[in-house]
Motif scaffolding. Structure first.
Motif, PDB file in Angstrom:
ATOM      1  N   UNK A  96       7.624  37.752  50.905  1.00  0.00           N
ATOM      2  CA  UNK A  96       7.697  36.417  51.503  1.00  0.00           C
ATOM      3  C   UNK A  96       6.356  36.134  52.169  1.00  0.00           C
ATOM      4  N   UNK A  97       6.096  34.867  52.438  1.00  0.00           N
ATOM      5  CA  UNK A  97       4.927  34.552  53.243  1.00  0.00           C
ATOM      6  C   UNK A  97       5.140  35.121  54.641  1.00  0.00           C
ATOM      7  N   UNK A  98       4.070  35.294  55.379  1.00  0.00           N
ATOM      8  CA  UNK A  98       4.195  35.850  56.723  1.00  0.00           C
ATOM      9  C   UNK A  98       5.080  34.973  57.592  1.00  0.00           C
ATOM     10  N   UNK A  99       4.921  33.660  57.511  1.00  0.00           N
ATOM     11  CA  UNK A  99       5.755  32.753  58.310  1.00  0.00           C
ATOM     12  C   UNK A  99       7.220  32.854  57.908  1.00  0.00           C
ATOM     13  N   UNK A 100       7.482  32.909  56.603  1.00  0.00           N
ATOM     14  CA  UNK A 100       8.860  32.979  56.129  1.00  0.00           C
ATOM     15  C   UNK A 100       9.504  34.309  56.503  1.00  0.00           C
ATOM     16  N   UNK A 101       8.766  35.396  56.355  1.00  0.00           N
ATOM     17  CA  UNK A 101       9.287  36.707  56.730  1.00  0.00           C
ATOM     18  C   UNK A 101       9.593  36.754  58.225  1.00  0.00           C
ATOM     19  N   UNK A 102       8.680  36.218  59.029  1.00  0.00           N
ATOM     20  CA  UNK A 102       8.891  36.218  60.471  1.00  0.00           C
ATOM     21  C   UNK A 102      10.084  35.350  60.852  1.00  0.00           C
ATOM     22  N   UNK A 103      10.244  34.205  60.194  1.00  0.00           N
ATOM     23  CA  UNK A 103      11.371  33.315  60.484  1.00  0.00           C
ATOM     24  C   UNK A 103      12.696  33.997  60.158  1.00  0.00           C
TER      25      UNK A 103
END
Length: 235
Positions: free
Chosen positions: A197-204
């Motif tokens: 996942x993108x970093x933002x998506x993984x973090x979310x």
């Protein structure tokens, strides 16, 4: 942790990911700092601190898991801060950390005793994510299926190791083998690997299910795996 993956795809679970060639990890620089909260596992590459290096250009990419993450993930901008505790950080490795507010009301003390898959199940249930139970894949490997869109799911893979040190090494090695964009969390002797996942998506996703409060969040970059500092930490 095995390299087998069984991520979600639209409508039904998939088998192993399509063959891919993730970036071969470069030899860690002897000058790269390591996070004070990380214990170095034997014979593994250095686990560099996220606050010392941002992602470079996408020279190559990780294995494509074909995963469709949920489209109702939370906005994380108020759940993260700069390394100096300031607001509005950039969501790039080295430019942010997880805010204590993201784990408000959750016990984030360091765990040292050995854990089982049921410990993660109980944590998820306490956060309101009931029905996500471990499914035995083989011996010490379990699957946790999180609901996504269109009756699909996101499959996270949990490995039960003998010690915290082995879990650290296992997650680090698995992230490097799968390549940039793969991520995971570790708590004591448990290592959870999550699909690309993108970093933002993984973090979310990790914030939605409070996985960033349960364990140490780690993300695979182009040349190593990087810890994003947060309320939960282990040596």
């Amino acid at each position: 942790m095995s390299n087998e993956s069984n991520p979600s795809r639209k409508g039904a679970p998939a088998g192993a990911p399509a063959p891919g060639a993730p970036c071969p990890p470069s030899r860690p620089s002897p000058h790269r700092a390591r996070p004070a909260s990380s214990r170095r596992a034997p014979r593994r590459p250095a686990l560099a601190a996220a606050f010392t290096l941002a992602l470079g250009g996408a020279a190559c990419s990780g294995i494509d898991a074909g995963v469709e993450y949920p489209d109702d993930l939370p906005d994380i901008d108020r759940q993260v801060v700069t390394p100096e505790n300031g607001p509005d950080p950039s969501i790039t490795l080295g430019a942010f950390k997880i805010s204590p507010e993201a784990c408000k009301g959750i016990d984030t003390h360091t765990v040292t005793e050995k854990l089982s898959p049921e410990d993660l199940s109980r944590f998820l249930e306490a956060q309101g994510a009931s029905g996500i139970t471990p499914k035995l894949a083989r011996s010490n490997l379990y699957w946790f299926d999180f609901p996504a869109s269109d009756k699909s799911f996101v499959r996270l893979r949990l490995a039960v190791l003998d010690s915290s040190q082995h879990a650290t090494q296992d997650l680090h090695d698995a992230l490097l083998q799968h390549g940039p964009g793969w991520w995971g969390v570790r708590r004591s002797n448990l290592a959870v690997l999550a699909p690309k996942a993108s970093l933002r998506e993984a973090m979310a996703f990790a914030i939605k299910y409070k996985l960033v409060c349960w364990g140490v969040f780690t993300y695979a970059g182009n040349d190593d795996a990087y810890v994003v500092p947060g309320p939960y930490a282990e040596l």
